[in-house]
Design an enzyme around this catalytic site. Sequence first.
Site, mmCIF file in Angstrom:
data_model
loop_
_atom_site.group_PDB
_atom_site.id
_atom_site.type_symbol
_atom_site.label_atom_id
_atom_site.label_comp_id
_atom_site.label_asym_id
_atom_site.label_seq_id
_atom_site.Cartn_x
_atom_site.Cartn_y
_atom_site.Cartn_z
ATOM 1 C CB ALA A 13 -0.887 -0.027 1.237
ATOM 2 N N GLY A 64 0.692 -4.995 0.973
ATOM 3 C CA GLY A 64 -0.492 -5.058 0.119
ATOM 4 C C GLY A 64 -0.204 -5.723 -1.218
HETATM 5 N N1 CAA Z 1 4.623 3.187 -0.678
HETATM 6 C C1 CAA Z 1 5.042 4.318 -1.251
HETATM 7 N N2 CAA Z 1 6.199 4.424 -1.930
HETATM 8 C C2 CAA Z 1 6.982 3.330 -2.019
HETATM 9 C C3 CAA Z 1 6.612 2.108 -1.450
HETATM 10 C C4 CAA Z 1 5.360 2.042 -0.754
HETATM 11 N N3 CAA Z 1 4.895 0.921 -0.207
HETATM 12 N N4 CAA Z 1 7.576 1.201 -1.698
HETATM 13 C C5 CAA Z 1 8.513 1.835 -2.410
HETATM 14 N N5 CAA Z 1 8.157 3.124 -2.612
HETATM 15 C C6 CAA Z 1 8.896 4.163 -3.331
HETATM 16 C C7 CAA Z 1 10.072 4.675 -2.499
HETATM 17 O O1 CAA Z 1 9.629 5.648 -1.584
HETATM 18 C C8 CAA Z 1 10.960 5.221 -3.586
HETATM 19 O O2 CAA Z 1 10.472 6.486 -3.988
HETATM 20 P P1 CAA Z 1 11.496 7.723 -4.231
HETATM 21 O O3 CAA Z 1 12.371 7.258 -5.367
HETATM 22 O O4 CAA Z 1 10.577 8.831 -4.607
HETATM 23 O O5 CAA Z 1 12.254 7.900 -2.971
HETATM 24 C C9 CAA Z 1 10.751 4.259 -4.735
HETATM 25 O O6 CAA Z 1 9.515 3.604 -4.474
HETATM 26 C C10 CAA Z 1 11.829 3.204 -4.831
HETATM 27 O O7 CAA Z 1 11.945 2.583 -3.568
HETATM 28 P P2 CAA Z 1 13.338 2.389 -2.822
HETATM 29 O O8 CAA Z 1 14.285 3.502 -3.131
HETATM 30 O O9 CAA Z 1 13.032 2.137 -1.380
HETATM 31 O O10 CAA Z 1 13.860 1.046 -3.546
HETATM 32 P P3 CAA Z 1 14.827 -0.060 -2.956
HETATM 33 O O11 CAA Z 1 15.156 -0.950 -4.093
HETATM 34 O O12 CAA Z 1 15.940 0.531 -2.193
HETATM 35 O O13 CAA Z 1 13.932 -0.878 -1.889
HETATM 36 C C11 CAA Z 1 11.913 -1.993 -1.146
HETATM 37 C C12 CAA Z 1 12.817 -1.621 -2.343
HETATM 38 C C13 CAA Z 1 12.655 -2.993 -0.238
HETATM 39 C C14 CAA Z 1 10.679 -2.664 -1.714
HETATM 40 C C15 CAA Z 1 11.551 -0.714 -0.341
HETATM 41 O O14 CAA Z 1 11.063 0.262 -1.232
HETATM 42 C C16 CAA Z 1 10.508 -0.929 0.721
HETATM 43 O O15 CAA Z 1 10.797 -1.449 1.783
HETATM 44 N N6 CAA Z 1 9.261 -0.487 0.434
HETATM 45 C C17 CAA Z 1 8.179 -0.531 1.399
HETATM 46 C C18 CAA Z 1 7.642 -1.951 1.568
HETATM 47 C C19 CAA Z 1 6.539 -1.968 2.619
HETATM 48 O O16 CAA Z 1 6.746 -1.648 3.765
HETATM 49 N N7 CAA Z 1 5.318 -2.386 2.197
HETATM 50 C C20 CAA Z 1 4.167 -2.447 3.073
HETATM 51 C C21 CAA Z 1 3.328 -1.189 2.941
HETATM 52 S S1 CAA Z 1 2.016 -1.091 4.106
HETATM 53 C C22 CAA Z 1 0.805 -2.099 3.489
HETATM 54 O O17 CAA Z 1 0.924 -2.663 2.421
HETATM 55 C C23 CAA Z 1 -0.430 -2.235 4.336
HETATM 56 C C24 CAA Z 1 -1.389 -3.272 3.895
HETATM 57 O O18 CAA Z 1 -1.392 -4.382 4.377
HETATM 58 C C25 CAA Z 1 -2.382 -2.973 2.894
#
Ligand code: CAA
Length: 258
Positions: A65, A109
């Site tokens: 999400a 998500g």
């Molecule tokens: N929401 C919003 N933006 C996100 C995102 C997310 N879930 N995941 C990645 N992005 C964005 C980052 O903010 C980044 O944007 P910018 O370039 O503008 O800074 C871009 O995508 C690329 O991400 P990273 O620079 O972090 O890429 P990476 O290769 O270093 O890492 C990753 C990849 C491990 C997937 C890391 O992005 C990450 O940990 N993302 C979040 C994962 C997460 O916590 N997901 C759960 C969300 S909560 C949820 O889903 C609730 C539910 O149950 C419905």
Amino acid sequence: MTYEYIIAEAKGRVGLITLNRPKALNALCDPLVDELGDALTEFEADENIGCIVITGSDKAFAAGADISMMKDFSYMDAYKGDYITRNWEKVKTCRKPVIAAVAGYALGGGCELAMSCDFIIAADSAQFGQPEVKLGILPGAGGTQRLPRAVGKAKAMDLCLSARMMDATEAERAGLVSRIVPADKLLEEALGAAEKIASYSLPVVMMIKENVNRAFESSLNEGLLFERRQFHAAFALEDQKEGMAAFVEKRKPAFKHR
Ligand code: CAA
């Protein structure tokens, strides 16, 4: 069908939906999920479509999400806005089969969206996880419910509590994914599987989907009774006559209701 955050296209009898928000690793913002729901609704209503595939990019199926969107939510925003429930349910309610073709990250998500599909075909690059605990929240789109049903309690607890990622090999071993394919063959394999499904009788395919899902909602005896009744009902279909006649006559069936 033209959208901002997804691409929806017909590939023969398969409806292909590609999540297309690469800069945010396909983070599932509300407009994206709304578009996904609209595309599923259109493909479900389209007589020329027999199966649907949802995929992402090489790097991410979906990284969850949209954290930026929800970071300032109040309880009332989440509750009154019915966050998640409101626009995330279409994958579950779609009556045609939906396959998730997952490469790269399927987190939070994203993992939950993949699990809402009927089955998951994973690229060898796929990484699954429920890392919500790191954000001070819990999974909210089925992670704590569908994951234990798919992989059992021990692994589901481990993934949800530790936030660690599970690679494709572990996911297949645990029963989360049905097949693993080389990343560069993912779409070809998923579309091939979907085309095969779409070549069968649609009412039968829909009945099979309904019956397998019933297994998760009922006792064994209730499920067996439901299956028996639908099995009997299948003999009312022209496609049953055609399928069995084709077998006896040693030819390919030409199903009418596709
Ligand atoms: N929401 C919003 N933006 C996100 C995102 C997310 N879930 N995941 C990645 N992005 C964005 C980052 O903010 C980044 O944007 P910018 O370039 O503008 O800074 C871009 O995508 C690329 O991400 P990273 O620079 O972090 O890429 P990476 O290769 O270093 O890492 C990753 C990849 C491990 C997937 C890391 O992005 C990450 O940990 N993302 C979040 C994962 C997460 O916590 N997901 C759960 C969300 S909560 C949820 O889903 C609730 C539910 O149950 C419905």
